[in-house]
Design an enzyme around this catalytic site. Sequence first.
Site, short mmCIF file in Angstrom:
data_model
loop_
_atom_site.label_atom_id
_atom_site.label_comp_id
_atom_site.label_asym_id
_atom_site.label_seq_id
_atom_site.Cartn_x
_atom_site.Cartn_y
_atom_site.Cartn_z
N ASP A 49 0.84 -1.20 0.00
CA ASP A 49 0.00 0.00 0.00
C ASP A 49 0.87 1.24 0.00
O ASP A 49 2.07 1.17 0.21
CB ASP A 49 -0.83 0.04 1.29
N LYS A 71 -1.14 3.11 -5.71
CA LYS A 71 -1.48 4.11 -6.70
C LYS A 71 -0.94 3.69 -8.06
O LYS A 71 0.01 2.93 -8.15
CB LYS A 71 -0.89 5.47 -6.31
N MET A 186 -9.82 7.48 8.76
CA MET A 186 -10.23 8.14 7.50
C MET A 186 -11.12 9.34 7.78
O MET A 186 -11.25 9.78 8.90
CB MET A 186 -10.92 7.13 6.57
N1 SAH Z 1 -5.12 -0.91 8.28
C1 SAH Z 1 -4.83 0.44 8.76
C2 SAH Z 1 -5.94 1.41 8.45
C3 SAH Z 1 -6.17 1.62 6.99
S1 SAH Z 1 -7.38 2.84 6.66
C4 SAH Z 1 -4.54 0.39 10.26
O1 SAH Z 1 -4.75 -0.64 10.90
O2 SAH Z 1 -4.03 1.37 10.79
C5 SAH Z 1 -6.40 4.28 6.46
C6 SAH Z 1 -6.61 5.20 7.62
O3 SAH Z 1 -5.80 4.81 8.71
C7 SAH Z 1 -6.20 6.62 7.37
O4 SAH Z 1 -7.20 7.34 6.68
C8 SAH Z 1 -6.04 7.14 8.77
O5 SAH Z 1 -7.28 7.38 9.39
C9 SAH Z 1 -5.44 5.94 9.44
N2 SAH Z 1 -3.97 6.04 9.48
C10 SAH Z 1 -3.07 5.28 8.84
N3 SAH Z 1 -1.82 5.67 9.15
C11 SAH Z 1 -1.94 6.70 10.00
C12 SAH Z 1 -1.02 7.52 10.68
N4 SAH Z 1 0.31 7.36 10.54
N5 SAH Z 1 -1.49 8.49 11.49
C13 SAH Z 1 -2.81 8.67 11.64
N6 SAH Z 1 -3.72 7.92 11.03
C14 SAH Z 1 -3.31 6.95 10.21
#
Ligand code: SAH
Length: 495
Positions: A49, A71, A186
């Site tokens: 990803d 992407k 998100m």
């Molecule tokens: N599988 C991931 C989530 C994927 S959805 C997990 O377990 O964390 C993607 C969302 O994760 C983003 O829109 C944001 O809300 C959150 N996210 C991912 N990385 C982040 C980070 N470094 N800081 C804050 N939010 C994050």
Amino acid sequence: MVSPSKRDILDVHRLGVTAYLVGAGPGDPGLLTARAIELIARADVILHDRLIPVEALAHARPDADIVDVGKVGGGEQTPQEQTTRLLVEHALAGREVVRLKGGDPFVFGRGGEEAQALRAAGCAFEVVPGVTAGVAAAAYAGIPVTHRGLASAVAFVTGHEDPGKEETAIDWGALAAFPGTLVFYMGVRQLARIAEQLVAHGRDADEPAAVVERGTLPEQRVVRTALGRLGEVEARAPAVTVVGAVAALHDELAWLATAPLAGVSVAVTRARAQASGLAAKLRALGATVVETPAIRIEPLDVELPRLSDYDLLVLTSPNGVEELLRHVRDARALAGPTVAVIGPGTAAALRARGVEADVVPSRAVGEGLAEALAGRAFRRALIAGAQEARDVVPDALRSAGTEVDVVALYRTVAEPLSDEARARALGADWATFASASAVRHFHAAAGTLDGPRLASIGPITSAALRELGHEPDLEAPDHTPDGLVAALVTTAGRG
Ligand code: SAH
């Protein structure tokens, strides 16, 4: 009778597995799990990803097929069906395929769907949980998602809702009534709506809230507010939003904001094999590290003379130590001669192999070593190191009457630089150079040194910069990687 342990059973299960759904954590490479690193290092194919730590891929085999499915051509997300199809195809072909996802693969990661597709195709798989952003970003902001007396439950919620949709999938009434912390993934663009709905359904507008942007990364930013004012927060993805009494603990427990190099980006041009130590130190101090190795070490096929024929052995780099010990194999071969090194880094590399250097100059340059050796009489000296090493030490020894043999154990060659790596390095606040060859090779690959401020490890590296028409912005007073880091903190840091 020996009964199999749970571990053995797990290992047996792993036998036919070639597909792995792996969490890469929220961004800080230190939060990759040991299992994730092990699998990345082994993989034939990595489908990753966008939101994964860039450093995670540094563990990959050089010949691994690394595909960014986050992407296409810098814009659109690869369609999920295509990603799933790739994953299944590679698994069916028996390739070790790592599907690397940000955070945890089963938390808003569509990992469940990919697992279903693998199962449907009859492919065995393993799931490697990752540290999920909702917990980690909060933690790095000093927010415990549960806390005795404040929150005994936590809900992970997707805030990603199409505002155009008539019917909302989120049951706002139930969410507002949830007896604990709400963590929204998100939907940073939906903050106003989230707040509005929660308050409309009975949640207190004064309830503490916090938005954590780029959590666990050096650019982490935390906005502390109240639920009713969330709509005023301007934040960019990725961010998580915490709603609940625990959000106020940020005011008391925030611990990351004080990192001395927070907000400073630093390009590291050392050879990949050595960059990680420097990079890790910079990262620990809060810097955003751009790893753009300009050089690579290439061992040379040499016949090493017998060390017992010499009364002085000079080692001029940690790489030299590695290569020498690869040749001699047995550290006892170093028992005879006086062992002199160029500086503390080389001394440390030797110490790691159980050999204590006899001579370590206070100034880690050839001239410093020549001074440290002056006044001592040696009959025969062997100098082992890089092919492109300077002649200061051999010249000084020869003029003192010592018979000198120089053996080149390795040479440094250019590492190609991708356009993206070049842009990232030249866009960094600082570029660090730990050797003259890194300067020359980086300049040759990038075509310029314009852009970042230039940090040099010492006078020889600075001279290489000047030869190319660039005055270094900083030269480490102590000519070691640690000295370089310390000088950066003093010059570039916040205090
Ligand atoms: N599988 C991931 C989530 C994927 S959805 C997990 O377990 O964390 C993607 C969302 O994760 C983003 O829109 C944001 O809300 C959150 N996210 C991912 N990385 C982040 C980070 N470094 N800081 C804050 N939010 C994050």
